[in-house]
Motif scaffolding. Structure first.
Motif, PDB file in Angstrom:
ATOM      1  N   ILE A 201     -48.596 -27.500  43.368  1.00  0.00           N
ATOM      2  CA  ILE A 201     -47.824 -27.874  44.544  1.00  0.00           C
ATOM      3  C   ILE A 201     -47.917 -29.367  44.781  1.00  0.00           C
ATOM      4  O   ILE A 201     -46.938 -30.041  45.047  1.00  0.00           O
ATOM      5  CB  ILE A 201     -48.321 -27.089  45.782  1.00  0.00           C
ATOM      6  N   TRP A 202     -49.139 -29.921  44.658  1.00  0.00           N
ATOM      7  CA  TRP A 202     -49.304 -31.337  44.903  1.00  0.00           C
ATOM      8  C   TRP A 202     -48.544 -32.159  43.868  1.00  0.00           C
ATOM      9  O   TRP A 202     -47.984 -33.199  44.179  1.00  0.00           O
ATOM     10  CB  TRP A 202     -50.773 -31.707  44.899  1.00  0.00           C
ATOM     11  N   ALA A 203     -48.509 -31.691  42.626  1.00  0.00           N
ATOM     12  CA  ALA A 203     -47.782 -32.419  41.587  1.00  0.00           C
ATOM     13  C   ALA A 203     -46.306 -32.506  41.925  1.00  0.00           C
ATOM     14  O   ALA A 203     -45.670 -33.548  41.755  1.00  0.00           O
ATOM     15  CB  ALA A 203     -47.973 -31.739  40.229  1.00  0.00           C
ATOM     16  N   VAL A 204     -45.753 -31.408  42.416  1.00  0.00           N
ATOM     17  CA  VAL A 204     -44.346 -31.408  42.793  1.00  0.00           C
ATOM     18  C   VAL A 204     -44.116 -32.326  43.989  1.00  0.00           C
ATOM     19  O   VAL A 204     -43.186 -33.124  44.018  1.00  0.00           O
ATOM     20  CB  VAL A 204     -43.869 -29.983  43.120  1.00  0.00           C
ATOM     21  N   CYS A 205     -45.001 -32.237  44.975  1.00  0.00           N
ATOM     22  CA  CYS A 205     -44.845 -33.075  46.163  1.00  0.00           C
ATOM     23  C   CYS A 205     -45.041 -34.541  45.823  1.00  0.00           C
ATOM     24  O   CYS A 205     -44.365 -35.412  46.361  1.00  0.00           O
ATOM     25  CB  CYS A 205     -45.835 -32.653  47.238  1.00  0.00           C
ATOM     26  N   ALA A 206     -45.972 -34.838  44.917  1.00  0.00           N
ATOM     27  CA  ALA A 206     -46.232 -36.227  44.551  1.00  0.00           C
ATOM     28  C   ALA A 206     -45.018 -36.847  43.905  1.00  0.00           C
ATOM     29  O   ALA A 206     -44.743 -38.041  44.080  1.00  0.00           O
ATOM     30  CB  ALA A 206     -47.426 -36.308  43.616  1.00  0.00           C
ATOM     31  N   MET A 207     -44.289 -36.041  43.129  1.00  0.00           N
ATOM     32  CA  MET A 207     -43.063 -36.566  42.544  1.00  0.00           C
ATOM     33  C   MET A 207     -42.108 -37.005  43.638  1.00  0.00           C
ATOM     34  O   MET A 207     -41.412 -38.005  43.523  1.00  0.00           O
ATOM     35  CB  MET A 207     -42.399 -35.498  41.673  1.00  0.00           C
ATOM     36  N   ALA A 208     -42.073 -36.220  44.720  1.00  0.00           N
ATOM     37  CA  ALA A 208     -41.100 -36.467  45.774  1.00  0.00           C
ATOM     38  C   ALA A 208     -41.597 -37.476  46.790  1.00  0.00           C
ATOM     39  O   ALA A 208     -40.816 -38.176  47.411  1.00  0.00           O
ATOM     40  CB  ALA A 208     -40.773 -35.158  46.482  1.00  0.00           C
ATOM     41  N   VAL A 209     -42.906 -37.568  47.010  1.00  0.00           N
ATOM     42  CA  VAL A 209     -43.414 -38.378  48.100  1.00  0.00           C
ATOM     43  C   VAL A 209     -44.196 -39.549  47.542  1.00  0.00           C
ATOM     44  O   VAL A 209     -45.311 -39.389  47.115  1.00  0.00           O
ATOM     45  CB  VAL A 209     -44.331 -37.544  49.022  1.00  0.00           C
TER      46      VAL A 209
ATOM     47  N   GLY B  89     -41.707 -30.019  49.295  1.00  0.00           N
ATOM     48  CA  GLY B  89     -41.636 -29.784  47.863  1.00  0.00           C
ATOM     49  C   GLY B  89     -42.165 -28.426  47.480  1.00  0.00           C
ATOM     50  O   GLY B  89     -43.192 -27.966  47.989  1.00  0.00           O
ATOM     51  N   ALA B  90     -41.460 -27.754  46.595  1.00  0.00           N
ATOM     52  CA  ALA B  90     -41.884 -26.467  46.044  1.00  0.00           C
ATOM     53  C   ALA B  90     -41.603 -26.511  44.545  1.00  0.00           C
ATOM     54  O   ALA B  90     -40.910 -27.415  44.063  1.00  0.00           O
ATOM     55  CB  ALA B  90     -41.136 -25.320  46.719  1.00  0.00           C
ATOM     56  N   PRO B  91     -42.142 -25.562  43.763  1.00  0.00           N
ATOM     57  CA  PRO B  91     -41.973 -25.647  42.310  1.00  0.00           C
ATOM     58  C   PRO B  91     -40.543 -25.752  41.816  1.00  0.00           C
ATOM     59  O   PRO B  91     -40.319 -26.281  40.736  1.00  0.00           O
ATOM     60  CB  PRO B  91     -42.642 -24.354  41.824  1.00  0.00           C
TER      61      PRO B  91
ATOM     62  N   HIS C 283     -32.149 -28.486  44.273  1.00  0.00           N
ATOM     63  CA  HIS C 283     -32.731 -27.738  43.168  1.00  0.00           C
ATOM     64  C   HIS C 283     -33.337 -28.756  42.213  1.00  0.00           C
ATOM     65  O   HIS C 283     -32.656 -29.685  41.778  1.00  0.00           O
ATOM     66  CB  HIS C 283     -31.635 -26.922  42.474  1.00  0.00           C
ATOM     67  N   THR C 284     -34.618 -28.645  41.907  1.00  0.00           N
ATOM     68  CA  THR C 284     -35.271 -29.608  41.027  1.00  0.00           C
ATOM     69  C   THR C 284     -35.234 -29.110  39.592  1.00  0.00           C
ATOM     70  O   THR C 284     -35.617 -27.978  39.301  1.00  0.00           O
ATOM     71  CB  THR C 284     -36.726 -29.852  41.457  1.00  0.00           C
ATOM     72  N   LEU C 285     -34.781 -29.985  38.689  1.00  0.00           N
ATOM     73  CA  LEU C 285     -34.603 -29.651  37.278  1.00  0.00           C
ATOM     74  C   LEU C 285     -35.409 -30.655  36.454  1.00  0.00           C
ATOM     75  O   LEU C 285     -34.884 -31.661  35.983  1.00  0.00           O
ATOM     76  CB  LEU C 285     -33.128 -29.700  36.907  1.00  0.00           C
ATOM     77  N   ILE C 286     -36.693 -30.374  36.268  1.00  0.00           N
ATOM     78  CA  ILE C 286     -37.596 -31.356  35.671  1.00  0.00           C
ATOM     79  C   ILE C 286     -37.600 -31.289  34.156  1.00  0.00           C
ATOM     80  O   ILE C 286     -37.715 -32.300  33.467  1.00  0.00           O
ATOM     81  CB  ILE C 286     -39.033 -31.149  36.210  1.00  0.00           C
TER      82      ILE C 286
END
Length: 508
Positions: A6-14, A313-315, A339-342
């Motif tokens: 979760i933190w990895a996803v949020c870190a990308m965004a924040v 942020g969510a997965p 929708h996040t498409l990593i």
């Protein structure tokens, strides 16, 4: 593990604590529509923050989330979908306001409170093939375009100067916003492995207000010396009023969580509904493992009270917007749910495909004229973050490897059925492409290409007979058999990538 994901996803965004496009001034009716729909106060015409997605200095975008046509209320009534009209109309209005005020936004906020000067550079609506792009998606690679407003650094050197802070989602604001708002300092209250719950009086008041027992609470951030943000998750099923079974007799079940901001003894909450299953329990986002994920906020003290920009942020998604405390209530103004498409592959555009086919034919016109390179896959051979392209014809035997750096395409090597591509593990910033196979009889042909920073930096060729090097070259110059043998022995271990090739023209 869940917390880290979760933190990895949020870190990308924040990373911080068409028509008259880009014109200054308000669009008639849009500003009042947005404000009146959300805030019951004297209208503040200062443009609110936008959310700018930064993947590279050439990919700084306010990414669109909806189309340009104003939602038609009559159509919603006709299709008995009025419950969606206000939300969709507001989303359109916020985006439309951003489009018409695009060139007023000039400051990008960093995590330490500094700002970087940026400028509006245009609107992007079509991909390199000339097709209109689908809104509402955040891509994970700079090579995949999005529709939206484009921005650029006023000082290009800032890309390197602030390299550690740039990346992911940032707040984009106007000078007038910074002049009329005071940014509030932020303190992280719950580190990754130690959640700090809300005090008992807060829990008790929220349980009384919502008539449910709290299962989990987290204090996440503190702003200035007064505001504390966190979340509360209630236990069990939320009995939502007015819910009735559908025509098939199915009745949806709900879970309930709260976004919470406290100001001393004052408690403000915003309810967030999720789904509930008797066997699996609650869920709000895909793969959330039954826990409501905290948002990340940036806070300002404004002329009408506090304002909080948020990322949730969510997965598989990222929701952005604003929270306001007004008239003793916590009010949400959601901008978008992206929708996040990593992990998606880089598309192969028509102009690039044409150049690759040209280089392939030029490499050996007689050998390659009957093959057309009809499928592709991407592979980051040297692990520099920039993908290479591996193209093949439909027989999966004839093909070629290409690099693409700064828009320039180069041919690495060609496979032809006798000579096939293989790879060695990337080591020390270098990747290895090996093209080898029978040269007739007891002879074996081997080519090795070393890639670094998406360029071929070293070439090796050898002809072996009965397993021993007969002749070899290094970067086109003759080398001894001993030098060749030593080089082949020094190569990293081989590995087999997943060979899934996408037929060209069927990427979508």
């Amino acid at each position: 593990m869940k917390k880290l994901l979760i933190w990895a996803v949020c870190a990308m965004a924040v990373m911080i604590s068409c028509k008259n496009k880009g014109q200054t001034g308000a669009v008639e009716g849009v500003d009042s529509l947005v404000v009146d729909s959300v805030l019951d106060e004297v209208q503040d015409t200062t443009p609110p923050p936008l959310f700018l997605y930064y993947l590279s200095p050439d990919y700084m975008m306010f990414v669109y989330w909806t189309g340009f046509e104003e939602p038609d209320k009559a159509e919603y009534e006709k299709n008995e979908a009025m419950e969606w009209f206000e939300e969709n109309h507001l989303a359109w209005a916020i985006q439309e306001r951003a489009r018409f005020r695009a060139n007023q936004y000039s400051k990008l906020l960093l995590s330490d409170g500094q700002t970087v000067d940026v400028k509006y550079s245009g609107e992007q609506l079509k991909d390199p093939n000339g097709k209109e792009m689908y809104p509402g998606e955040l891509h994970g690679r700079p090579t995949i375009p999005s529709p939206g407003l484009q921005y650029a650094l006023v000082n290009p050197a800032d890309a390197e100067k602030y390299k550690e802070q740039l990346g992911g989602m940032h707040l984009l604001v106007t000078e007038s916003y910074l002049k009329t708002r005071k940014p509030l300092s932020c303190e992280l209250l719950s580190p990754y492995d130690a959640e700090k719950p809300f005090p008992a009086p807060v829990i008790q008041q929220l349980e009384k207000e919502y008539g449910m027992k709290v299962q989990r609470s987290v204090q996440s951030q503190k702003f200035g010396d007064r505001y504390v943000y966190g979340v509360v998750q209630f236990k069990g099923e939320y009995k939502k009023p007015g819910v009735k079974p559908d025509s098939q007799g199915y009745e949806r079940k709900y879970a309930l969580a709260l976004e919470v901001i406290t100001d001393g003894d004052k408690i403000y909450s915003f309810p967030v509904e999720g789904g509930y299953d008797d066997q699996y329990g609650p869920t709000w986002n895909a793969d959330d493992e039954g826990q409501y994920i905290e948002s990340s906020l940036v806070a300002f003290e404004g002329p009408n009270g506090p304002e909080f920009a948020y990322w949730h942020g969510a997965p598989e998604s990222l929701t952005v917007g604003m929270y306001y405390i007004r008239n003793e209530k916590l009010i949400q103004q959601q901008y978008a749910c992206y929708h996040t498409l990593i992990d998606e592959n880089t598309p192969l555009w028509e102009k690039d495909l044409a150049q690759m086919r040209k280089l392939y034919l030029e490499a050996d016109a007689q050998e390659n004229k009957d093959y057309n390179l009809t499928r592709y896959r991407t592979i980051d051979i040297d692990e520099d973050g920039v993908e290479e392209f591996w193209l093949r014809d439909k027989d999966d035997k004839h093909g070629a490897i290409f690099t693409m750096k700064d828009g320039k395409i180069s041919l690495v090597g060609v496979e032809n059925g006798r000579l096939q591509v293989s790879f060695r593990r990337a080591t020390g910033g270098k990747g290895y492409v090996v093209i080898s196979g029978s040269a007739g009889g007891p002879s074996m042909h081997t080519e090795v290409y070393e890639l670094k920073n998406s360029e071929v930096v070293h070439r090796f060729w050898a002809l072996e007979i009965y397993g021993e090097i007969d002749e070899c070259t290094v970067n086109g110059k003759e080398a001894t058999k001993e030098e060749g043998e030593a080089y082949l022995k020094s190569l990293p271990e081989a590995y087999e990538p997943y060979k899934y090739f996408t037929p060209i023209g069927e990427e979508e």
